[in-house]
Design a protein around this motif. Structure first.
Motif, PDB file in Angstrom:
ATOM      1  N   ILE A  64      -4.706  10.362  -3.118  1.00 12.62           N
ATOM      2  CA  ILE A  64      -4.223  11.710  -3.419  1.00 12.62           C
ATOM      3  C   ILE A  64      -4.549  12.677  -2.283  1.00 12.62           C
ATOM      4  CG2 ILE A  64      -4.531  13.677  -4.961  1.00 12.62           C
ATOM      5  CD1 ILE A  64      -4.997  11.592  -7.226  1.00 12.62           C
ATOM      6  N   VAL A  65      -5.735  12.564  -1.736  1.00 12.05           N
ATOM      7  CA  VAL A  65      -6.178  13.486  -0.683  1.00 12.05           C
ATOM      8  C   VAL A  65      -5.413  13.251   0.624  1.00 12.05           C
ATOM      9  CG1 VAL A  65      -8.162  14.058   0.778  1.00 12.05           C
ATOM     10  CG2 VAL A  65      -8.463  13.805  -1.665  1.00 12.05           C
ATOM     11  N   ASN A 105       1.271   9.214  -6.086  1.00 15.99           N
ATOM     12  CA  ASN A 105       1.699  10.590  -5.844  1.00 15.99           C
ATOM     13  C   ASN A 105       2.771  11.034  -6.831  1.00 15.99           C
ATOM     14  OD1 ASN A 105      -0.052  11.212  -3.683  1.00 15.99           O
ATOM     15  ND2 ASN A 105       1.254  10.040  -2.316  1.00 15.99           N
ATOM     16  N   ASP A 106       3.713  10.168  -7.140  1.00 16.03           N
ATOM     17  CA  ASP A 106       4.748  10.498  -8.127  1.00 16.03           C
ATOM     18  C   ASP A 106       4.141  10.697  -9.515  1.00 16.03           C
ATOM     19  OD1 ASP A 106       6.737  10.369  -6.216  1.00 16.03           O
ATOM     20  OD2 ASP A 106       7.360   8.335  -6.765  1.00 16.03           O
ATOM     21  N   TYR A 107       3.190   9.858  -9.859  1.00 13.46           N
ATOM     22  CA  TYR A 107       2.536   9.967 -11.165  1.00 13.46           C
ATOM     23  C   TYR A 107       1.789  11.291 -11.288  1.00 13.46           C
ATOM     24  CZ  TYR A 107       0.166   8.497 -15.398  1.00 13.46           C
ATOM     25  OH  TYR A 107      -0.281   8.421 -16.690  1.00 13.46           O
ATOM     26  N   VAL A 108       1.116  11.672 -10.222  1.00 15.42           N
ATOM     27  CA  VAL A 108       0.385  12.950 -10.235  1.00 15.42           C
ATOM     28  C   VAL A 108       1.361  14.110 -10.399  1.00 15.42           C
ATOM     29  CG1 VAL A 108      -1.033  14.510  -8.831  1.00 15.42           C
ATOM     30  CG2 VAL A 108      -1.586  12.071  -8.929  1.00 15.42           C
ATOM     31  N   LYS A 109       2.479  14.065  -9.711  1.00 16.36           N
ATOM     32  CA  LYS A 109       3.478  15.139  -9.809  1.00 16.36           C
ATOM     33  C   LYS A 109       4.072  15.220 -11.215  1.00 16.36           C
ATOM     34  CE  LYS A 109       4.778  15.056  -4.974  1.00 16.36           C
ATOM     35  NZ  LYS A 109       5.803  14.662  -4.003  1.00 16.36           N
ATOM     36  N   ARG A 110       4.351  14.072 -11.814  1.00  8.11           N
ATOM     37  CA  ARG A 110       4.940  14.052 -13.153  1.00  8.11           C
ATOM     38  C   ARG A 110       3.977  14.556 -14.219  1.00  8.11           C
ATOM     39  NH1 ARG A 110       6.641   8.657 -11.858  1.00  8.11           N
ATOM     40  NH2 ARG A 110       4.977   7.965 -13.220  1.00  8.11           N
ATOM     41  N   ASN A 111       2.693  14.425 -13.962  1.00 12.41           N
ATOM     42  CA  ASN A 111       1.686  14.756 -14.969  1.00 12.41           C
ATOM     43  C   ASN A 111       0.796  15.917 -14.541  1.00 12.41           C
ATOM     44  OD1 ASN A 111       2.060  12.542 -17.026  1.00 12.41           O
ATOM     45  ND2 ASN A 111       1.856  11.350 -15.164  1.00 12.41           N
ATOM     46  N   GLN A 112       1.367  16.871 -13.881  1.00 10.91           N
ATOM     47  CA  GLN A 112       0.591  17.998 -13.366  1.00 10.91           C
ATOM     48  C   GLN A 112      -0.078  18.816 -14.464  1.00 10.91           C
ATOM     49  OE1 GLN A 112       3.020  20.414 -10.866  1.00 10.91           O
ATOM     50  NE2 GLN A 112       3.234  18.862  -9.284  1.00 10.91           N
ATOM     51  N   ASP A 113       0.486  18.782 -15.650  1.00 17.00           N
ATOM     52  CA  ASP A 113      -0.078  19.577 -16.733  1.00 17.00           C
ATOM     53  C   ASP A 113      -1.395  19.005 -17.264  1.00 17.00           C
ATOM     54  OD1 ASP A 113       1.473  17.418 -17.626  1.00 17.00           O
ATOM     55  OD2 ASP A 113       1.791  18.333 -19.596  1.00 17.00           O
ATOM     56  N   LYS A 114      -1.688  17.761 -16.940  1.00 18.34           N
ATOM     57  CA  LYS A 114      -2.943  17.143 -17.367  1.00 18.34           C
ATOM     58  C   LYS A 114      -4.044  17.459 -16.362  1.00 18.34           C
ATOM     59  CE  LYS A 114      -0.753  13.097 -19.429  1.00 18.34           C
ATOM     60  NZ  LYS A 114      -0.718  11.629 -19.387  1.00 18.34           N
ATOM     61  N   GLN A 115      -5.270  17.303 -16.797  1.00 13.99           N
ATOM     62  CA  GLN A 115      -6.395  17.469 -15.881  1.00 13.99           C
ATOM     63  C   GLN A 115      -6.442  16.282 -14.919  1.00 13.99           C
ATOM     64  OE1 GLN A 115      -9.977  17.890 -18.158  1.00 13.99           O
ATOM     65  NE2 GLN A 115      -9.554  20.032 -18.641  1.00 13.99           N
ATOM     66  N   THR A 144       0.831  -1.204   0.000  1.00  9.05           N
ATOM     67  CA  THR A 144       0.000   0.000   0.000  1.00  9.05           C
ATOM     68  C   THR A 144       0.863   1.250   0.000  1.00  9.05           C
ATOM     69  OG1 THR A 144      -0.268  -0.114   2.397  1.00  9.05           O
ATOM     70  CG2 THR A 144      -2.009  -1.066   1.067  1.00  9.05           C
ATOM     71  N   GLU A 145       1.988   1.202   0.691  1.00 10.18           N
ATOM     72  CA  GLU A 145       2.906   2.351   0.691  1.00 10.18           C
ATOM     73  C   GLU A 145       3.511   2.562  -0.699  1.00 10.18           C
ATOM     74  OE1 GLU A 145       3.608   4.704   2.980  1.00 10.18           O
ATOM     75  OE2 GLU A 145       1.973   3.810   4.118  1.00 10.18           O
ATOM     76  N   LYS A 146       3.891   1.484  -1.350  1.00 14.48           N
ATOM     77  CA  LYS A 146       4.443   1.592  -2.707  1.00 14.48           C
ATOM     78  C   LYS A 146       3.402   2.133  -3.676  1.00 14.48           C
ATOM     79  CE  LYS A 146       8.024  -1.911  -2.504  1.00 14.48           C
ATOM     80  NZ  LYS A 146       8.552  -3.140  -3.090  1.00 14.48           N
ATOM     81  N   ARG A 147       2.181   1.658  -3.531  1.00 11.66           N
ATOM     82  CA  ARG A 147       1.096   2.125  -4.392  1.00 11.66           C
ATOM     83  C   ARG A 147       0.851   3.614  -4.160  1.00 11.66           C
ATOM     84  NH1 ARG A 147      -4.432  -0.828  -3.563  1.00 11.66           N
ATOM     85  NH2 ARG A 147      -4.340   0.333  -1.647  1.00 11.66           N
ATOM     86  N   LYS A 148       0.841   4.014  -2.920  1.00 12.01           N
ATOM     87  CA  LYS A 148       0.636   5.420  -2.572  1.00 12.01           C
ATOM     88  C   LYS A 148       1.750   6.285  -3.151  1.00 12.01           C
ATOM     89  CE  LYS A 148       0.736   7.849   1.685  1.00 12.01           C
ATOM     90  NZ  LYS A 148       0.565   7.819   3.126  1.00 12.01           N
ATOM     91  N   ASP A 149       2.982   5.849  -3.013  1.00  8.98           N
ATOM     92  CA  ASP A 149       4.120   6.584  -3.566  1.00  8.98           C
ATOM     93  C   ASP A 149       4.026   6.680  -5.087  1.00  8.98           C
ATOM     94  OD1 ASP A 149       5.138   6.907  -1.020  1.00  8.98           O
ATOM     95  OD2 ASP A 149       6.583   5.261  -1.212  1.00  8.98           O
ATOM     96  N   PHE A 150       3.650   5.582  -5.727  1.00  7.70           N
ATOM     97  CA  PHE A 150       3.534   5.578  -7.181  1.00  7.70           C
ATOM     98  C   PHE A 150       2.473   6.571  -7.643  1.00  7.70           C
ATOM     99  CE2 PHE A 150       1.602   4.110 -11.122  1.00  7.70           C
ATOM    100  CZ  PHE A 150       2.719   4.019 -11.943  1.00  7.70           C
TER     101      PHE A 150
END
Length: 52
Positions: A49-50, A16-26, A8-14
């Motif tokens: 995310i929340v 969050n990292d994905y959201v940061k990398r793709n901030q330009d998308k909706q 669950t920690e790895k999933r959470k990290d993934f």
């Protein structure tokens, strides 16, 4: 239990990292992509995310 917590920690990290990398998308597009990649519900992804 420990293994489950690690996953669950790895999933959470993934997520969050994905959201940061793709901030330009909706956010809706990001959540849809994560849903398809991780086979999680939109609600689960939004909750991850929340939490941070």
């Amino acid at each position: 239990m420990k293994r489950s917590k690690e996953l669950t920690e790895k999933r959470k990290d993934f997520v969050n990292d994905y959201v940061k990398r793709n901030q330009d998308k909706q956010m809706k597009v990001i959540v849809t992509e994560l849903t398809e990649m991780l086979f999680l519900s939109e609600r689960t992804i939004y909750n991850i995310i929340v939490q941070d």
